[in-house]
Design a protein around this motif. Sequence first.
Motif, PDB file in Angstrom:
ATOM      1  N   ARG A   1      -3.300 -47.424  -7.290  1.00  0.00           N
ATOM      2  CA  ARG A   1      -4.738 -47.594  -7.532  1.00  0.00           C
ATOM      3  C   ARG A   1      -4.986 -47.984  -8.999  1.00  0.00           C
ATOM      4  O   ARG A   1      -5.762 -48.886  -9.305  1.00  0.00           O
ATOM      5  CB  ARG A   1      -5.479 -46.286  -7.206  1.00  0.00           C
ATOM      6  N   CYS A   2      -4.283 -47.292  -9.891  1.00  0.00           N
ATOM      7  CA  CYS A   2      -4.473 -47.550 -11.316  1.00  0.00           C
ATOM      8  C   CYS A   2      -4.038 -48.977 -11.671  1.00  0.00           C
ATOM      9  O   CYS A   2      -4.742 -49.694 -12.386  1.00  0.00           O
ATOM     10  CB  CYS A   2      -3.661 -46.516 -12.116  1.00  0.00           C
ATOM     11  N   LEU A   3      -2.887 -49.404 -11.137  1.00  0.00           N
ATOM     12  CA  LEU A   3      -2.397 -50.752 -11.448  1.00  0.00           C
ATOM     13  C   LEU A   3      -3.352 -51.819 -10.898  1.00  0.00           C
ATOM     14  O   LEU A   3      -3.552 -52.865 -11.509  1.00  0.00           O
ATOM     15  CB  LEU A   3      -0.994 -50.955 -10.870  1.00  0.00           C
ATOM     16  N   ARG A   4      -3.982 -51.515  -9.757  1.00  0.00           N
ATOM     17  CA  ARG A   4      -4.931 -52.484  -9.189  1.00  0.00           C
ATOM     18  C   ARG A   4      -6.205 -52.550 -10.027  1.00  0.00           C
ATOM     19  O   ARG A   4      -6.796 -53.611 -10.203  1.00  0.00           O
ATOM     20  CB  ARG A   4      -5.287 -52.104  -7.754  1.00  0.00           C
ATOM     21  N   LEU A   5      -6.608 -51.384 -10.551  1.00  0.00           N
ATOM     22  CA  LEU A   5      -7.816 -51.376 -11.385  1.00  0.00           C
ATOM     23  C   LEU A   5      -7.578 -52.146 -12.693  1.00  0.00           C
ATOM     24  O   LEU A   5      -8.464 -52.800 -13.214  1.00  0.00           O
ATOM     25  CB  LEU A   5      -8.234 -49.931 -11.711  1.00  0.00           C
ATOM     26  N   ALA A   6      -6.323 -52.044 -13.184  1.00  0.00           N
ATOM     27  CA  ALA A   6      -6.005 -52.724 -14.452  1.00  0.00           C
ATOM     28  C   ALA A   6      -5.333 -54.060 -14.142  1.00  0.00           C
ATOM     29  O   ALA A   6      -4.254 -54.349 -14.626  1.00  0.00           O
ATOM     30  CB  ALA A   6      -5.076 -51.847 -15.280  1.00  0.00           C
ATOM     31  N   LYS A   7      -6.018 -54.880 -13.345  1.00  0.00           N
ATOM     32  CA  LYS A   7      -5.322 -56.070 -12.826  1.00  0.00           C
ATOM     33  C   LYS A   7      -4.958 -57.085 -13.912  1.00  0.00           C
ATOM     34  O   LYS A   7      -4.037 -57.869 -13.733  1.00  0.00           O
ATOM     35  CB  LYS A   7      -6.111 -56.703 -11.686  1.00  0.00           C
ATOM     36  N   ASP A   8      -5.691 -57.076 -15.035  1.00  0.00           N
ATOM     37  CA  ASP A   8      -5.335 -58.033 -16.094  1.00  0.00           C
ATOM     38  C   ASP A   8      -4.437 -57.415 -17.156  1.00  0.00           C
ATOM     39  O   ASP A   8      -4.254 -57.981 -18.237  1.00  0.00           O
ATOM     40  CB  ASP A   8      -6.613 -58.586 -16.742  1.00  0.00           C
ATOM     41  N   GLY A   9      -3.919 -56.244 -16.876  1.00  0.00           N
ATOM     42  CA  GLY A   9      -3.021 -55.594 -17.833  1.00  0.00           C
ATOM     43  C   GLY A   9      -3.713 -54.467 -18.588  1.00  0.00           C
ATOM     44  O   GLY A   9      -4.933 -54.298 -18.509  1.00  0.00           O
ATOM     45  N   ILE A  10      -2.901 -53.695 -19.297  1.00  0.00           N
ATOM     46  CA  ILE A  10      -3.412 -52.517 -20.002  1.00  0.00           C
ATOM     47  C   ILE A  10      -3.258 -52.740 -21.510  1.00  0.00           C
ATOM     48  O   ILE A  10      -2.171 -53.068 -21.980  1.00  0.00           O
ATOM     49  CB  ILE A  10      -2.607 -51.267 -19.551  1.00  0.00           C
ATOM     50  N   ASP A  11      -4.357 -52.594 -22.245  1.00  0.00           N
ATOM     51  CA  ASP A  11      -4.281 -52.822 -23.698  1.00  0.00           C
ATOM     52  C   ASP A  11      -3.798 -51.582 -24.441  1.00  0.00           C
ATOM     53  O   ASP A  11      -3.211 -51.707 -25.514  1.00  0.00           O
ATOM     54  CB  ASP A  11      -5.650 -53.262 -24.234  1.00  0.00           C
ATOM     55  N   ALA A  12      -4.070 -50.409 -23.880  1.00  0.00           N
ATOM     56  CA  ALA A  12      -3.543 -49.184 -24.503  1.00  0.00           C
ATOM     57  C   ALA A  12      -3.473 -48.070 -23.483  1.00  0.00           C
ATOM     58  O   ALA A  12      -4.338 -47.939 -22.617  1.00  0.00           O
ATOM     59  CB  ALA A  12      -4.419 -48.761 -25.677  1.00  0.00           C
ATOM     60  N   VAL A  13      -2.389 -47.298 -23.596  1.00  0.00           N
ATOM     61  CA  VAL A  13      -2.230 -46.112 -22.750  1.00  0.00           C
ATOM     62  C   VAL A  13      -2.523 -44.929 -23.668  1.00  0.00           C
ATOM     63  O   VAL A  13      -1.861 -44.756 -24.697  1.00  0.00           O
ATOM     64  CB  VAL A  13      -0.781 -46.011 -22.214  1.00  0.00           C
TER      65      VAL A  13
ATOM     66  N   SER B   1      -2.489 -54.655 -30.099  1.00  0.00           N
ATOM     67  CA  SER B   1      -2.595 -56.010 -29.568  1.00  0.00           C
ATOM     68  C   SER B   1      -1.911 -57.008 -30.512  1.00  0.00           C
ATOM     69  O   SER B   1      -1.180 -57.891 -30.080  1.00  0.00           O
ATOM     70  CB  SER B   1      -4.072 -56.348 -29.374  1.00  0.00           C
ATOM     71  N   LYS B   2      -2.152 -56.828 -31.827  1.00  0.00           N
ATOM     72  CA  LYS B   2      -1.537 -57.742 -32.806  1.00  0.00           C
ATOM     73  C   LYS B   2      -0.019 -57.647 -32.737  1.00  0.00           C
ATOM     74  O   LYS B   2       0.680 -58.642 -32.733  1.00  0.00           O
ATOM     75  CB  LYS B   2      -1.991 -57.332 -34.218  1.00  0.00           C
ATOM     76  N   LYS B   3       0.463 -56.410 -32.694  1.00  0.00           N
ATOM     77  CA  LYS B   3       1.918 -56.186 -32.683  1.00  0.00           C
ATOM     78  C   LYS B   3       2.572 -56.797 -31.450  1.00  0.00           C
ATOM     79  O   LYS B   3       3.741 -57.159 -31.476  1.00  0.00           O
ATOM     80  CB  LYS B   3       2.203 -54.679 -32.682  1.00  0.00           C
ATOM     81  N   ASN B   4       1.811 -56.830 -30.338  1.00  0.00           N
ATOM     82  CA  ASN B   4       2.371 -57.348 -29.092  1.00  0.00           C
ATOM     83  C   ASN B   4       1.888 -58.776 -28.815  1.00  0.00           C
ATOM     84  O   ASN B   4       1.805 -59.191 -27.649  1.00  0.00           O
ATOM     85  CB  ASN B   4       2.009 -56.412 -27.929  1.00  0.00           C
ATOM     86  N   ASN B   5       1.581 -59.482 -29.906  1.00  0.00           N
ATOM     87  CA  ASN B   5       1.146 -60.892 -29.825  1.00  0.00           C
ATOM     88  C   ASN B   5      -0.003 -61.111 -28.842  1.00  0.00           C
ATOM     89  O   ASN B   5      -0.028 -62.110 -28.114  1.00  0.00           O
ATOM     90  CB  ASN B   5       2.315 -61.801 -29.441  1.00  0.00           C
ATOM     91  N   GLY B   6      -0.930 -60.159 -28.797  1.00  0.00           N
ATOM     92  CA  GLY B   6      -2.126 -60.306 -27.958  1.00  0.00           C
ATOM     93  C   GLY B   6      -1.872 -60.097 -26.471  1.00  0.00           C
ATOM     94  O   GLY B   6      -2.779 -60.245 -25.663  1.00  0.00           O
ATOM     95  N   LYS B   7      -0.617 -59.749 -26.132  1.00  0.00           N
ATOM     96  CA  LYS B   7      -0.313 -59.591 -24.694  1.00  0.00           C
ATOM     97  C   LYS B   7      -0.543 -58.157 -24.255  1.00  0.00           C
ATOM     98  O   LYS B   7       0.068 -57.238 -24.813  1.00  0.00           O
ATOM     99  CB  LYS B   7       1.162 -59.914 -24.443  1.00  0.00           C
ATOM    100  N   PRO B   8      -1.378 -57.931 -23.237  1.00  0.00           N
ATOM    101  CA  PRO B   8      -1.530 -56.552 -22.749  1.00  0.00           C
ATOM    102  C   PRO B   8      -0.280 -56.123 -21.995  1.00  0.00           C
ATOM    103  O   PRO B   8       0.540 -56.963 -21.623  1.00  0.00           O
ATOM    104  CB  PRO B   8      -2.726 -56.621 -21.813  1.00  0.00           C
ATOM    105  N   PHE B   9      -0.163 -54.833 -21.768  1.00  0.00           N
ATOM    106  CA  PHE B   9       1.000 -54.320 -21.043  1.00  0.00           C
ATOM    107  C   PHE B   9       0.853 -54.641 -19.560  1.00  0.00           C
ATOM    108  O   PHE B   9      -0.188 -54.393 -18.959  1.00  0.00           O
ATOM    109  CB  PHE B   9       1.125 -52.803 -21.250  1.00  0.00           C
ATOM    110  N   MET B  10       1.913 -55.199 -19.018  1.00  0.00           N
ATOM    111  CA  MET B  10       1.881 -55.545 -17.606  1.00  0.00           C
ATOM    112  C   MET B  10       3.213 -55.098 -16.998  1.00  0.00           C
ATOM    113  O   MET B  10       4.250 -55.717 -17.257  1.00  0.00           O
ATOM    114  CB  MET B  10       1.698 -57.065 -17.521  1.00  0.00           C
ATOM    115  N   ALA B  11       3.177 -54.030 -16.238  1.00  0.00           N
ATOM    116  CA  ALA B  11       4.421 -53.549 -15.621  1.00  0.00           C
ATOM    117  C   ALA B  11       4.869 -54.547 -14.551  1.00  0.00           C
ATOM    118  O   ALA B  11       4.035 -55.268 -14.004  1.00  0.00           O
ATOM    119  CB  ALA B  11       4.177 -52.186 -14.983  1.00  0.00           C
TER     120      ALA B  11
END
Length: 336
Positions: A93-105, A204-214
């Motif tokens: 459910r959580c992964l579906r809610l964060a469909k564009d990725g997670i910027d911070a956990v 975000s800067k450290k990860n080159n603007g890419k959100p976390f995507m499992a």
Amino acid sequence: MSWESNGVNVEVDWKPERTLVLLGRTGNGKSATGNSILGETKFLSKTRGRFITKECKLHTSMIPNGQRINVIDTPGLFSASSTPDFTIREIVRCLRLAKDGIDAVILVFSVRNRLTEEEQLTLRTLKILFGSQIVDYMIVVFTNGDAFDDGDTLDDYLEDCPEFQEILKECDDRKVLFDNRRNILKSKKDKQVQDLLNFVEQISKKNNGKPFMADLSLELRENEATLEEKQKQIQKMKGQSKQEISQVKKEMERTYNEMLEGIKEKIANQLKESLNDVKEQLAKAQLAREETEKKMTELQNLSSDEIKRLRDQLKNAERETARLRGQQRRERCSVL
Ligand SMILES: Nc1nc2c(ncn2[C@@H]2O[C@H](COP(=O)(O)OP(=O)(O)OP(=O)(O)O)[C@@H](O)[C@H]2O)c(=O)[nH]1
């Protein structure tokens, strides 16, 4: 971002939409922290049993600088009382809610509660489930900042609680203290949220603007995109009988459910692996504790033996002194 208005260059500190996921033990203050971040009461946050968060929920707010913030609140996912089925369902459910990725956990702890061994192992579990890269997106929030005595700081508290050291080291020391009470000064409310959002931008800067995507999210996303495409095709179907359309729909649902089951199975396997890992770590910790206790007892016994030996030595010395004194007295008497 900047634009021209009446010949004036207008600069606005525009920031992209961000999605934050709150994780932590039940009662640590995840929902209350979510409300503080959103600036309004959207999540139910109460101590009483029936208000406990039972499933992942997403709420969104537009914060004063115009930035859209999505917050996903989760139930206590990794506690011993959560069944694997529940945890798997909620992770999906959580992964579906964060469909564009997670910027911070956001890992939520309360300064009022002691860190349990299970909580200490949460990072290991998360790494097994979502990959070790997840730590690059983590921020630790300590709630109940109001519990500190006047003048005490988060650093003072952490000095007395070395059990947080490992987690904080892994998260590059990204930590914020929150006081989630509603009636606190607005400046204090704004500052704690701003400190957190600054970390989000730093991540975000450290990860080159890419959100976390499992990997699991990517799989889920691809399949949902295919499903949407199929649904569109079905809507456009003309000339086929109702029965034919219903047959295509059923086939599509079957494929989608199979995919979902596949993902759930993968999560189940990883969860099993992480549960075994947690059990192993807990057993190791227990063994280390038992060994320390044994050594302490040995030390105590050793020191009591040592004390007995010294006492005996002292008694012997006293006896020897008395004997010598007696001898001296006798010698003096015989001379007289
Ligand atoms: N005084 C004080 N109380 C807080 C703070 N943060 C949370 N609380 C209280 O702690 C209790 C639990 O908070 P929740 O936000 O419901 O905790 P949770 O982690 O979401 O718990 P679940 O919904 O069960 O998963 C509530 O009564 C909150 O009002 C804080 O910073 N200060």
